[in-house]
Structure formats: C-alpha cells, structure tokens
Design a protein around this motif. Structure first.
Motif, PDB file in Angstrom:
ATOM      1  N   GLY A  94       0.803  -1.215   0.000  1.00  0.00           N
ATOM      2  CA  GLY A  94       0.000   0.000   0.000  1.00  0.00           C
ATOM      3  C   GLY A  94       0.837   1.267   0.000  1.00  0.00           C
ATOM      4  N   LEU A  95       1.858   1.315   0.857  1.00  0.00           N
ATOM      5  CA  LEU A  95       2.684   2.520   0.931  1.00  0.00           C
ATOM      6  C   LEU A  95       3.511   2.717  -0.338  1.00  0.00           C
ATOM      7  CD1 LEU A  95       3.891   2.223   4.639  1.00  0.00           C
ATOM      8  CD2 LEU A  95       2.452   4.046   3.699  1.00  0.00           C
ATOM      9  N   GLY A  96       4.036   1.634  -0.879  1.00  0.00           N
ATOM     10  CA  GLY A  96       4.812   1.761  -2.106  1.00  0.00           C
ATOM     11  C   GLY A  96       3.964   2.256  -3.272  1.00  0.00           C
ATOM     12  N   ALA A  97       2.757   1.704  -3.392  1.00  0.00           N
ATOM     13  CA  ALA A  97       1.874   2.131  -4.475  1.00  0.00           C
ATOM     14  C   ALA A  97       1.392   3.568  -4.270  1.00  0.00           C
ATOM     15  CB  ALA A  97       0.682   1.180  -4.575  1.00  0.00           C
ATOM     16  N   THR A  98       1.168   3.963  -3.020  1.00  0.00           N
ATOM     17  CA  THR A  98       0.760   5.341  -2.741  1.00  0.00           C
ATOM     18  C   THR A  98       1.856   6.319  -3.134  1.00  0.00           C
ATOM     19  OG1 THR A  98      -0.611   4.585  -0.891  1.00  0.00           O
ATOM     20  CG2 THR A  98      -0.042   6.915  -0.941  1.00  0.00           C
ATOM     21  N   ALA A  99       3.105   5.984  -2.815  1.00  0.00           N
ATOM     22  CA  ALA A  99       4.227   6.842  -3.210  1.00  0.00           C
ATOM     23  C   ALA A  99       4.290   6.984  -4.724  1.00  0.00           C
ATOM     24  CB  ALA A  99       5.537   6.269  -2.667  1.00  0.00           C
ATOM     25  N   ALA A 100       4.067   5.881  -5.442  1.00  0.00           N
ATOM     26  CA  ALA A 100       4.107   5.939  -6.906  1.00  0.00           C
ATOM     27  C   ALA A 100       2.981   6.814  -7.454  1.00  0.00           C
ATOM     28  CB  ALA A 100       4.015   4.526  -7.479  1.00  0.00           C
ATOM     29  N   ALA A 101       1.776   6.699  -6.874  1.00  0.00           N
ATOM     30  CA  ALA A 101       0.642   7.499  -7.346  1.00  0.00           C
ATOM     31  C   ALA A 101       0.884   8.992  -7.107  1.00  0.00           C
ATOM     32  CB  ALA A 101      -0.639   7.049  -6.643  1.00  0.00           C
ATOM     33  N   LEU A 102       1.443   9.337  -5.961  1.00  0.00           N
ATOM     34  CA  LEU A 102       1.722  10.744  -5.675  1.00  0.00           C
ATOM     35  C   LEU A 102       2.829  11.284  -6.581  1.00  0.00           C
ATOM     36  CD1 LEU A 102       1.474  10.530  -1.795  1.00  0.00           C
ATOM     37  CD2 LEU A 102       0.080  12.025  -3.240  1.00  0.00           C
ATOM     38  N   ALA A 103       3.810  10.446  -6.878  1.00  0.00           N
ATOM     39  CA  ALA A 103       4.858  10.879  -7.806  1.00  0.00           C
ATOM     40  C   ALA A 103       4.272  11.144  -9.190  1.00  0.00           C
ATOM     41  CB  ALA A 103       5.955   9.814  -7.876  1.00  0.00           C
ATOM     42  N   SER A 195       5.597   8.867   1.943  1.00  0.00           N
ATOM     43  CA  SER A 195       5.098   7.491   1.832  1.00  0.00           C
ATOM     44  C   SER A 195       6.238   6.519   1.575  1.00  0.00           C
ATOM     45  CB  SER A 195       4.067   7.399   0.698  1.00  0.00           C
ATOM     46  OG  SER A 195       2.892   8.101   1.029  1.00  0.00           O
ATOM     47  N   ALA A 196       7.205   6.900   0.753  1.00  0.00           N
ATOM     48  CA  ALA A 196       8.348   6.032   0.487  1.00  0.00           C
ATOM     49  C   ALA A 196       9.172   5.802   1.754  1.00  0.00           C
ATOM     50  CB  ALA A 196       9.214   6.636  -0.613  1.00  0.00           C
ATOM     51  N   ALA A 197       9.360   6.846   2.564  1.00  0.00           N
ATOM     52  CA  ALA A 197      10.113   6.699   3.813  1.00  0.00           C
ATOM     53  C   ALA A 197       9.388   5.764   4.777  1.00  0.00           C
ATOM     54  CB  ALA A 197      10.326   8.070   4.451  1.00  0.00           C
TER      55      ALA A 197
END
Length: 421
Positions: A94-103, A195-197
């Motif tokens: 979830g966190l990895g995908a959220t970071a990608a979406a925000l990027a 989110s990535a951190a």
C-alpha cells in the motif's frame, strides 16, 4: 479469546517482544502520518488549490472529498487482506503504491507554466491515492493489537492515532507554503517522499509476533466482524463522529478567510493548533482510559462536549455576522472556537478504535478497523462535498450548529458503558 491467553512464547521471543513492540508502534505512526499528511494536509491548501486549479467552492469540495471516497471504497478489502495475509505485505504494497501514485500526480496532475489540469485529472489522482493509502489503517491497527496487551492498548492505539494529527499538522505547516512558493508539483512530490520513507521503515521493523500463528485458530470459533451488529454500530458511530472533524479540517481555512478575513498566518496557526492539540488529547485520553477502564463513558463525554463547542461556534459566527464588532476581536474568537471544536472532535479517536478492535477481537481487528474507516472516509467524501452547498443554502453559523448535531446523532450507536462491580 485475547492474545494474552495464547500459548507461552519461546524465551527469545518473550525477551524481544517488550522492546520490539515500540518499533512496531513507530511503524504504525509513520505509515499513518505519511498518509494523513495527504488526507488531512491537502485541505489546508484549499485556498491555493481553488486558485491554481481554477475551481469554484463546489468543485473544491468535490476534489477534497474524492481522496476520502477512494479510501471508503477500498479500506475494508485492505483490512480483510491484513487479517488474511498479515500486516507487513499489506503495508509494504500500500505505501509503495501510494508513493508511486503521488509521484505521478507531481509530474502529470499539477498546474505548470500557468496551465491548470482539468478537474478530472486531479480527481483521478486523488481517488487513486485514497484507494492505495487506505491500506495503512487496518494493517497498522492490527499490528498494534497483536503486539500490545489489553492494559496498554488504549495508550498504544492512541499514540498510533496521533499520527493522523501529526501528519495533518505537518501537512498544514508545510503544504500551504510549498503550494504558494513552488506549486502543487512540489506538494505531491513531498507527499510521495513521506510514503516512500514509511515503506522503508516498514520493511526494516515490521513483522508478525511469535504467537500470531495461533490467532486464526482462536478466531475461527467466533463470528466475524462483518456478521456482528455491535461492530457495525460502533463502526457507523465512528464514521458519524468524524464528519464534524472533517468539516473543520476541510473548510476551517475557507471559513476564516471568507467569513472573518483571516490571513494565511492565522489560518495556518489554527490548523496546526488543531492537529497538535488533537495529538496531545489522544495520548492523554488513551492513557487515562487504560487506567480507569472507562472507554465507553469517555466517548460519550467527548460527544457532549463537542456538541457544546460547535453550538458555541455557530452562535459566535451568527453574532459576528449580525453585528459589527471589532474585526480583530471577532477573528480571534472565531479562530479559538474553531480550534477548540476541532481538537475535541478529534480527541476520542484512539479510544474508539481500541474499543472497536476489542469488540471484534485482536485476530479480526484488521477487518473491524477497515469497516470503521470505510464509514470514516465515506464521511470524508460526503462532508466536504456537502459543506459548500449547505453554507450557500443556509449560512456558516447554521452549518457549524449542524456539525454539533451530527455528533449527537452517533450517541445511540455507541456501546453503552459497562456497569462497574
């Protein structure tokens, strides 16, 4: 059956558990803070978002609510996956995908060179962030219930819940400044880094406790949360109680700016005060109710106090609009009441989530918390979408008074206080 009655742990696991549980709690705080910086921090940029994306108040309310709609749609599936697969894979995905979406939003859904993306592109990005970020609540809450025992769960869950105002306060402090100085590309980029951190911290510290393998067998004999009317009522109550809080988080800055002429310093100060005050209130509430065993009575006290504060805010706004008092004095009074109402409407979170997870059982906490957050984020979608229309049809004073009545509407759904021996 509670986790405290599980078979005895191996000596190495027993020695490691007291120290490592605080690392698990830190993961829960980091994950929730990273997502909350977006969910509760983006509304603090409402005035800039309205200008940069060229939105009216109705479109602004819709945009701010869409992130909540994404969470509401996928929070329950995330919670069920956490109960089935465990906390670590769900949080990492979830966190990895959220970071990608925000990027992606930073690069493709932010105004640049004087051109504003369409509302549809902004809406798509916010719904996607909500769908993916909804993973953090059920998985991190389940981890807390697994690693902490009954006598300290209220405090632990309340500390975890401080991540919501912590992230929101960080967002309220940082995001408006970024939006004004560097634009929304920088806003979404900063949120992606958070989110990535949190995903990196999850990879380093989060694991299942040694006794968790026994949990599915223990939980199998009891009906699941989806078939428990008590859990549904408590989840619905939590959703209702969050609506006034979302009214403050989403439109307090617009109210202070448009109604009382407050500047960016006052608006930012109020939002940061709400978030920091909520953090302190949540930790104190969790510790106090752990010691006294009065979670249910405390929830009812918060409902009544919040109702009185929103009623006072409505009355003060009516008086400020009906008369012509000193502008600075009126602005200060309204700012204080907005902050007080926002803090009180946020203080109960950790206590309520602990009580809900206790009703469901620790092994099913992910599903129960997912049920609650589906209701919560449905409110996060509906409240900002409805608020501009309510204000346009009536007035700001009546809108705040109705927020207080929304608190009272949750009273019949809350678990009744237990009789003391």
């Amino acid at each position: 059956m509670s986790l405290s009655s599980s078979p005895a742990l191996p000596p190495s696991a027993a020695l490691d558990r007291p120290a490592h549980r605080w690392k698990v709690l830190a993961v829960g705080v980091a994950a929730n803070a990273a997502f909350s910086a977006a969910a509760a921090g983006l509304p603090a940029t409402a005035v800039f978002m309205r200008a940069d994306y060229r939105l009216d108040n109705g479109q602004l309310g819709l945009a701010l609510g869409l992130l909540g709609l994404g969470v509401a749609l996928f929070e329950l599936p995330w919670g069920m996956l956490a109960d089935r697969w465990g906390d670590r894979p769900v949080l990492l995905a979830g966190l990895g995908a959220t970071a990608a979406a925000l990027a992606w939003m930073s690069g493709y859904a932010a105004p640049a060179a004087g051109a504003a993306p369409g509302l549809g592109l902004l809406a798509l990005g916010l719904v996607l962030v909500g769908m993916l970020g909804g993973s953090v609540n059920g998985a991190s809450g389940r981890a807390v219930m697994a690693w902490f025992d009954e006598g300290e769960r209220g405090l632990a869950m309340s500390i975890r819940q401080t991540a919501v105002p912590l992230g929101g306060g960080l967002g309220a402090l940082l995001l408006p400044w970024l939006a004004a100085r560097a634009g929304f590309g920088a806003v979404f980029g900063a949120l992606a880094l958070m989110s990535a951190a949190a995903a990196l911290l999850t990879a380093c510290w989060l694991r299942e406790p040694a006794q968790s393998a026994a949990a599915p067998a223990q939980a199998g004999a009891a009906p699941g949360p989806l078939r428990d009317a008590r859990v549904w009522r408590a989840a619905a109550a939590i959703g209702l109680l969050c609506c006034p809080q979302f009214a403050v988080l989403s439109f307090a800055t617009v109210f202070l700016h448009d109604f009382s002429g407050a500047g960016i310093g006052a608006m930012t100060g109020v939002m940061v005060a709400v978030q920091l005050g909520a953090m302190a209130a949540r930790v104190a509430s969790g510790r106090w109710t752990d010691r006294r065993g009065n979670r249910r009575a405390y929830l009812r006290f918060c409902v009544w106090l919040s109702f009185l504060l929103f009623a006072a805010l409505g009355a003060a706004a009516w008086a400020a609009g009906a008369a012509t008092p000193d502008a600075d004095g009126a602005t200060l009074l309204l700012a204080i009441l907005v902050a007080a109402a926002g803090i009180c409407a946020s203080a109960w979170h950790g206590v309520a989530y602990t009580e809900l997870a206790t009703l469901a059982g620790a092994a099913r906490a992910g599903t129960a918390l997912g049920m609650a957050n589906s209701c919560v984020y449905a409110g996060l979608f509906l409240t900002p979408a409805a608020m501009p229309h309510l204000v346009a049809a009536t007035s700001w004073p009546l809108a705040w008074a109705l927020a207080g009545l929304c608190m009272l509407a949750a009273l019949p759904l809350l678990p009744r206080p237990l009789a003391r021996p």
